[in-house]
Design an enzyme around this catalytic site. Structure first.
Site, PDB file in Angstrom:
ATOM      1  N   ASP A 206       0.820  -1.217   0.000  1.00  0.00           N
ATOM      2  CA  ASP A 206       0.000   0.000   0.000  1.00  0.00           C
ATOM      3  C   ASP A 206       0.854   1.267   0.000  1.00  0.00           C
ATOM      4  OD1 ASP A 206      -2.539   1.554   0.523  1.00  0.00           O
ATOM      5  OD2 ASP A 206      -1.471   2.014   2.373  1.00  0.00           O
ATOM      6  N   LEU A 287      -6.247   6.956   2.979  1.00  0.00           N
ATOM      7  CA  LEU A 287      -6.475   7.973   1.942  1.00  0.00           C
ATOM      8  C   LEU A 287      -5.355   8.019   0.911  1.00  0.00           C
ATOM      9  CD1 LEU A 287      -7.817  10.852   4.198  1.00  0.00           C
ATOM     10  CD2 LEU A 287      -9.132   9.475   2.600  1.00  0.00           C
ATOM     11  N   ARG A 288      -4.397   7.069   1.014  1.00  0.00           N
ATOM     12  CA  ARG A 288      -3.292   7.090   0.050  1.00  0.00           C
ATOM     13  C   ARG A 288      -3.802   6.938  -1.381  1.00  0.00           C
ATOM     14  NH1 ARG A 288       0.064   3.697   3.658  1.00  0.00           N
ATOM     15  NH2 ARG A 288       1.512   5.105   4.718  1.00  0.00           N
ATOM     16  N   GLY A 289      -4.798   6.077  -1.572  1.00  0.00           N
ATOM     17  CA  GLY A 289      -5.348   5.854  -2.916  1.00  0.00           C
ATOM     18  C   GLY A 289      -5.882   7.134  -3.532  1.00  0.00           C
TER      19      GLY A 289
END
Length: 375
Positions: A206, A287-289
């Site tokens: 991720d 919230l990385r996506g």
């Protein structure tokens, strides 16, 4: 570049001559345009040109300005990219010599120790002479360059954590016996591997900004083209480089222009909401996506020389940014992109048939099958 200058350089296969593997090439280019995307994880069959492509990209990039004789490739004008020693010199208004050098491409060997990666502090010298004697590691050398880890899925998880922490923060800190030293370490982290040898843990996966899948080219005509190109390059490297020099220079200029245009690229609020809606529907943790998809779409818009992000820009990067974030169980395989595309089409109200039609048109024009997009 003159033939004499070409002859003096280390011979590297030209980026624009690489056939196919558009997904990998696009992910690498976007990370070069905006290193804050967070790197690329490239997984695929062995013998598909992963290492060749990454070395070709490093060779393609224009020279950068650095402080002369500085082990960290410090930027002469950006405090975030310069070492503490250089910053002190600037504060004291000392004269700083500036030179130009090629973007560094650092290979991280699988057997590397943490000291080799992060650097070491000479405690004896520090105690006896009262100076912070620091021996820089690979992260120092990789600052403002590319750090490549082949077979990253076989690397010790602790070392992968160290690399990802440095890539995310842009700094490397070494602490020993109460002595602490830090230096800039902003680089494009590129990991590659073969899924047959195991996947990275979801928590580590991720942290990579993008995930590109590559497959062996199946079409016989393209395979023959690749074999013939490689044979020509091995036999007549200088002539081969000269033949592709105009395309190399054009792509290099496109990258430089994209880097300059990137700060002025805007994205409509509704599009940002829809990106987050897709991430929410796919149950992407954190919230990385959302952040990476926004950055990658802007980088692609800059690469295509427009200042407004379009729905098509988002479509082309979304699978790369999200597919590796859907895996909750370490035993699951990574989604090929079907779930992401299906959710994207529903949220953005796009007919699946129209997407398939545009893909067929692109393939008929040679985009996605050959290196036409970057030539």
């Amino acid at each position: 570049m003159s033939p004499t200058a070409l002859a003096a350089r280390r011979v590297v296969f030209p980026f624009t001559a690489i056939v196919g593997q558009e997904e990998m090439k696009l992910a690498l280019l976007l990370n070069v345009i905006d290193p804050k995307i967070g790197g690329v994880m490239i997984m695929g069959d062995r013998g598909t040109g992963k290492s060749t492509t990454i070395r070709a990209l490093a060779d393609l990039l224009p020279e950068i300005k650095v402080v002369a004789d500085d082990p960290f490739n410090s930027h002469p004008g950006d405090p975030d990219l310069m070492s503490d020693a250089v910053r002190q010199q600037l504060e004291q208004q000392a004269e700083i010599r500036v030179t130009k050098k090629k973007v560094s491409m650092v290979d991280l060997p699988l057997g590397a120790t943490e000291d080799r990666v992060c650097g070491t502090i000479d405690i004896e010298k520090a105690l006896s002479e009262g100076v912070k004697a620091f021996e820089p590691g690979l992260l120092a050398k990789a600052n403002r360059g590319i750090l490549y880890v082949d077979e990253v899925n076989l690397l010790d998880d602790h070392l992968v954590d160290v690399l990802l922490d440095s890539a995310a923060s842009g700094w490397n800190t070494v602490e020993r016996e109460g002595i602490s030293i830090r230096h800039p370490a902003r680089f494009v982290l590129v990991g590659s591997g073969n899924p047959e040898e195991g996947e990275l843990r979801p928590q580590l996966l991720d942290r990579f900004g993008m995930h590109a899948e590559i497959r062996t080219v199946k079409e016989p005509a393209l395979r023959v083209q690749i074999v013939e190109q490689r044979a020509e390059f091995d036999q007549y490297p200088q002539q081969f480089l000269e033949k592709y020099q105009p395309q190399q220079q054009a792509l290099q200029q496109q990258i430089v222009s994209a880097q300059e245009l990137l700060p002025s690229v805007a994205m409509d609020y509704d599009l940002r909401v829809k990106i987050s809606e897709v991430c929410s529907e796919l149950d992407v943790d954190g919230l990385r996506g959302d952040i990476v998809t926004n950055r990658a779409a802007k980088a692609l818009a800059a690469f295509e020389s427009h200042t407004e992000v379009t729905v098509d820009d988002i479509r082309r990067v979304m699978t790369l940014c999200l597919r590796h974030r859907l895996r909750k169980d370490p035993l699951e395989s990574i989604d090929s992109g079907y779930k992401v595309e299906k959710t994207f089409n529903r949220v953005f109200g796009i007919e699946t048939n129209s997407i398939e039609a545009s893909e067929k048109t692109a393939q008929a024009n040679g985009i996605g099958q050959t290196s036409g997009r970057f030539r």
